[in-house]
Design a protein around this motif. Structure first.
Motif: not given
Length: 73
Positions: A8-35
């Protein structure tokens, strides 16, 4: 998961991701990876409208975002 993030980073794509924080909270984010570095990646988060840092191990799922083209007929 790391391979999907690298592509995704190499293709410069925007992606949706499901992420679990250190505290265990799950969130959905729309991101573009920088590095990426060892075990973490920095991106622009469209939900928070800011640069964020995420731990690769805490990414639960990803999917590509496809934009629809406006077509006039």
């Amino acid at each position: 998961m790391k391979e999907q993030l690298i592509k995704a980073m190499q293709r410069n794509q925007i992606i949706d991701l499901i992420y679990m924080s250190k505290g265990g909270k799950i969130t959905k984010r729309r991101v573009k990876i920088i590095k990426m570095t060892d075990g973490i990646f920095q991106d622009y988060c469209f939900v928070k409208h800011a640069k964020r840092t995420f731990i690769i191990e805490n990414v639960l799922a990803t999917s590509s975002v496809f934009r629809k083209e406006n077509v006039v007929v």
